[in-house]
Design a protein around this motif. Structure first.
Motif, PDB file in Angstrom:
ATOM      1  N   LYS A 177       0.819  -1.211   0.000  1.00 58.35           N
ATOM      2  CA  LYS A 177       0.000   0.000   0.000  1.00 58.35           C
ATOM      3  C   LYS A 177       0.864   1.278   0.000  1.00 58.35           C
ATOM      4  N   MET A 178       1.886   1.281   0.822  1.00 58.44           N
ATOM      5  CA  MET A 178       2.718   2.487   0.928  1.00 58.44           C
ATOM      6  C   MET A 178       3.739   2.572  -0.205  1.00 58.44           C
ATOM      7  N   PHE A 179       4.542   1.508  -0.371  1.00 58.99           N
ATOM      8  CA  PHE A 179       5.616   1.528  -1.368  1.00 58.99           C
ATOM      9  C   PHE A 179       5.170   1.012  -2.736  1.00 58.99           C
ATOM     10  N   ARG A 180       3.993   0.369  -2.758  1.00 63.51           N
ATOM     11  CA  ARG A 180       3.393  -0.142  -4.007  1.00 63.51           C
ATOM     12  C   ARG A 180       4.324  -1.074  -4.779  1.00 63.51           C
ATOM     13  N   TRP A 181       4.987  -1.950  -4.033  1.00 64.31           N
ATOM     14  CA  TRP A 181       5.851  -2.930  -4.669  1.00 64.31           C
ATOM     15  C   TRP A 181       5.018  -3.868  -5.524  1.00 64.31           C
ATOM     16  N   LYS A 182       5.613  -4.401  -6.565  1.00 63.67           N
ATOM     17  CA  LYS A 182       4.959  -5.375  -7.441  1.00 63.67           C
ATOM     18  C   LYS A 182       5.505  -6.781  -7.198  1.00 63.67           C
ATOM     19  N   THR A 183       6.547  -6.875  -6.397  1.00 58.93           N
ATOM     20  CA  THR A 183       7.114  -8.163  -6.010  1.00 58.93           C
ATOM     21  C   THR A 183       7.930  -7.960  -4.742  1.00 58.93           C
ATOM     22  N   VAL A 184       8.266  -9.061  -4.116  1.00 53.50           N
ATOM     23  CA  VAL A 184       9.170  -9.017  -2.969  1.00 53.50           C
ATOM     24  C   VAL A 184      10.388  -9.866  -3.307  1.00 53.50           C
ATOM     25  N   LYS A 185      11.490  -9.495  -2.755  1.00 52.39           N
ATOM     26  CA  LYS A 185      12.732 -10.231  -3.005  1.00 52.39           C
ATOM     27  C   LYS A 185      12.646 -11.606  -2.350  1.00 52.39           C
ATOM     28  N   PRO A 186      13.040 -12.653  -3.088  1.00 55.69           N
ATOM     29  CA  PRO A 186      12.987 -14.010  -2.505  1.00 55.69           C
ATOM     30  C   PRO A 186      13.731 -14.124  -1.179  1.00 55.69           C
ATOM     31  N   TRP A 187      14.843 -13.438  -1.039  1.00 57.97           N
ATOM     32  CA  TRP A 187      15.605 -13.526   0.200  1.00 57.97           C
ATOM     33  C   TRP A 187      14.813 -12.954   1.379  1.00 57.97           C
ATOM     34  N   SER A 188      14.004 -11.906   1.126  1.00 58.53           N
ATOM     35  CA  SER A 188      13.239 -11.323   2.232  1.00 58.53           C
ATOM     36  C   SER A 188      12.130 -12.262   2.687  1.00 58.53           C
ATOM     37  N   VAL A 189      11.540 -12.984   1.739  1.00 59.61           N
ATOM     38  CA  VAL A 189      10.520 -13.978   2.092  1.00 59.61           C
ATOM     39  C   VAL A 189      11.168 -15.104   2.894  1.00 59.61           C
ATOM     40  N   THR A 190      12.338 -15.542   2.474  1.00 59.69           N
ATOM     41  CA  THR A 190      13.058 -16.610   3.178  1.00 59.69           C
ATOM     42  C   THR A 190      13.390 -16.183   4.600  1.00 59.69           C
ATOM     43  N   VAL A 191      13.902 -14.984   4.754  1.00 59.09           N
ATOM     44  CA  VAL A 191      14.245 -14.477   6.085  1.00 59.09           C
ATOM     45  C   VAL A 191      12.996 -14.406   6.959  1.00 59.09           C
ATOM     46  N   TYR A 192      11.905 -13.853   6.432  1.00 60.82           N
ATOM     47  CA  TYR A 192      10.659 -13.735   7.196  1.00 60.82           C
ATOM     48  C   TYR A 192      10.142 -15.128   7.584  1.00 60.82           C
ATOM     49  N   ASP A 193      10.135 -16.045   6.610  1.00 58.35           N
ATOM     50  CA  ASP A 193       9.636 -17.394   6.871  1.00 58.35           C
ATOM     51  C   ASP A 193      10.495 -18.142   7.888  1.00 58.35           C
ATOM     52  N   GLN A 194      11.800 -17.909   7.872  1.00 61.79           N
ATOM     53  CA  GLN A 194      12.685 -18.632   8.784  1.00 61.79           C
ATOM     54  C   GLN A 194      12.808 -17.989  10.156  1.00 61.79           C
ATOM     55  N   LEU A 195      12.732 -16.661  10.208  1.00 59.79           N
ATOM     56  CA  LEU A 195      12.943 -15.979  11.486  1.00 59.79           C
ATOM     57  C   LEU A 195      11.664 -15.532  12.171  1.00 59.79           C
ATOM     58  N   VAL A 196      10.693 -15.074  11.417  1.00 62.02           N
ATOM     59  CA  VAL A 196       9.487 -14.505  12.024  1.00 62.02           C
ATOM     60  C   VAL A 196       8.368 -15.539  12.156  1.00 62.02           C
ATOM     61  N   VAL A 197       8.081 -16.275  11.088  1.00 61.88           N
ATOM     62  CA  VAL A 197       6.942 -17.196  11.091  1.00 61.88           C
ATOM     63  C   VAL A 197       7.014 -18.235  12.218  1.00 61.88           C
ATOM     64  N   PRO A 198       8.173 -18.845  12.510  1.00 63.16           N
ATOM     65  CA  PRO A 198       8.174 -19.804  13.638  1.00 63.16           C
ATOM     66  C   PRO A 198       7.754 -19.167  14.963  1.00 63.16           C
ATOM     67  N   TRP A 199       8.171 -17.917  15.211  1.00 59.04           N
ATOM     68  CA  TRP A 199       7.762 -17.225  16.436  1.00 59.04           C
ATOM     69  C   TRP A 199       6.277 -16.919  16.425  1.00 59.04           C
ATOM     70  N   ILE A 200       5.796 -16.465  15.271  1.00 61.48           N
ATOM     71  CA  ILE A 200       4.369 -16.173  15.150  1.00 61.48           C
ATOM     72  C   ILE A 200       3.550 -17.429  15.412  1.00 61.48           C
ATOM     73  N   ALA A 201       3.965 -18.534  14.806  1.00 61.00           N
ATOM     74  CA  ALA A 201       3.234 -19.798  14.966  1.00 61.00           C
ATOM     75  C   ALA A 201       3.194 -20.218  16.431  1.00 61.00           C
ATOM     76  N   ARG A 202       4.319 -20.083  17.135  1.00 62.50           N
ATOM     77  CA  ARG A 202       4.350 -20.459  18.558  1.00 62.50           C
ATOM     78  C   ARG A 202       3.433 -19.578  19.395  1.00 62.50           C
ATOM     79  N   ILE A 203       3.513 -18.282  19.167  1.00 56.84           N
ATOM     80  CA  ILE A 203       2.695 -17.340  19.947  1.00 56.84           C
ATOM     81  C   ILE A 203       1.216 -17.513  19.622  1.00 56.84           C
TER      82      ILE A 203
END
Length: 154
Positions: free
Chosen positions: A110-136
């Motif tokens: 919405k703010m930056f109006r990106w048309k894609t995300v970098k694969p590395w950023s998805v990998t980092v989010y999935d590996q570092l953030v999602v496990p914590w989110i799932a636990r909480i």
């Protein structure tokens, strides 16, 4: 590979036979007629069979990434509940998932109006953030989230 599991990729109307469980992860939001798909799944499930759904939530988050990825809609709990009930499913569970994802999706789409995300950023989010989110979120259901998770039974 589990011998009792068949992984099918394609159109549900072309699938023959019955299934005990159908899993759709980020599929319904791409379909012009998701109701027809839900009804087709219902007819192909064995009695007591389950449908597991993962869909993007919060229509106000719809932005450039949704358009770029071919999304037609984002869901509210009420819309998903209504769609499942109209297809004759019994809703077992419906909850939001990934509260922090709301902020990242809002900024990117919405703010930056990106048309894609970098694969590395998805990998980092999935590996570092999602496990914590799932636990909480296993012990606490957030009041909103980037996605909705639903379990429905025939």
């Amino acid at each position: 590979q589990e011998p009792r599991v068949d992984i099918v990729s394609g159109v549900i109307e072309e699938v023959t036979g019955e299934a005990e469980t159908v899993i759709l992860g980020n599929v319904l939001e791409h379909l012009q007629d998701p109701q027809a798909t839900l009804e087709s799944i219902y007819t192909r499930l064995t009695p007591g069979g389950h449908l597991l759904l993962f869909v993007p939530a919060l229509p106000w988050l719809f932005g450039s990434l949704d358009t770029a990825y071919g999304h037609v809609r984002r869901y509210t709990p009420a819309l998903l509940r209504q769609s499942l009930q109209q297809a004759s499913f019994h809703l077992v569970q419906l909850k939001y998932f990934n509260l922090p994802g709301c902020l990242s999706w809002f900024l990117a789409s919405k703010m930056f109006r990106w048309k894609t995300v970098k694969p590395w950023s998805v990998t980092v989010y999935d590996q570092l953030v999602v496990p914590w989110i799932a636990r909480i979120e296993q012990h606490w259901s957030p009041p909103v989230g980037q996605s909705l998770v639903a379990i429905a039974r025939k």
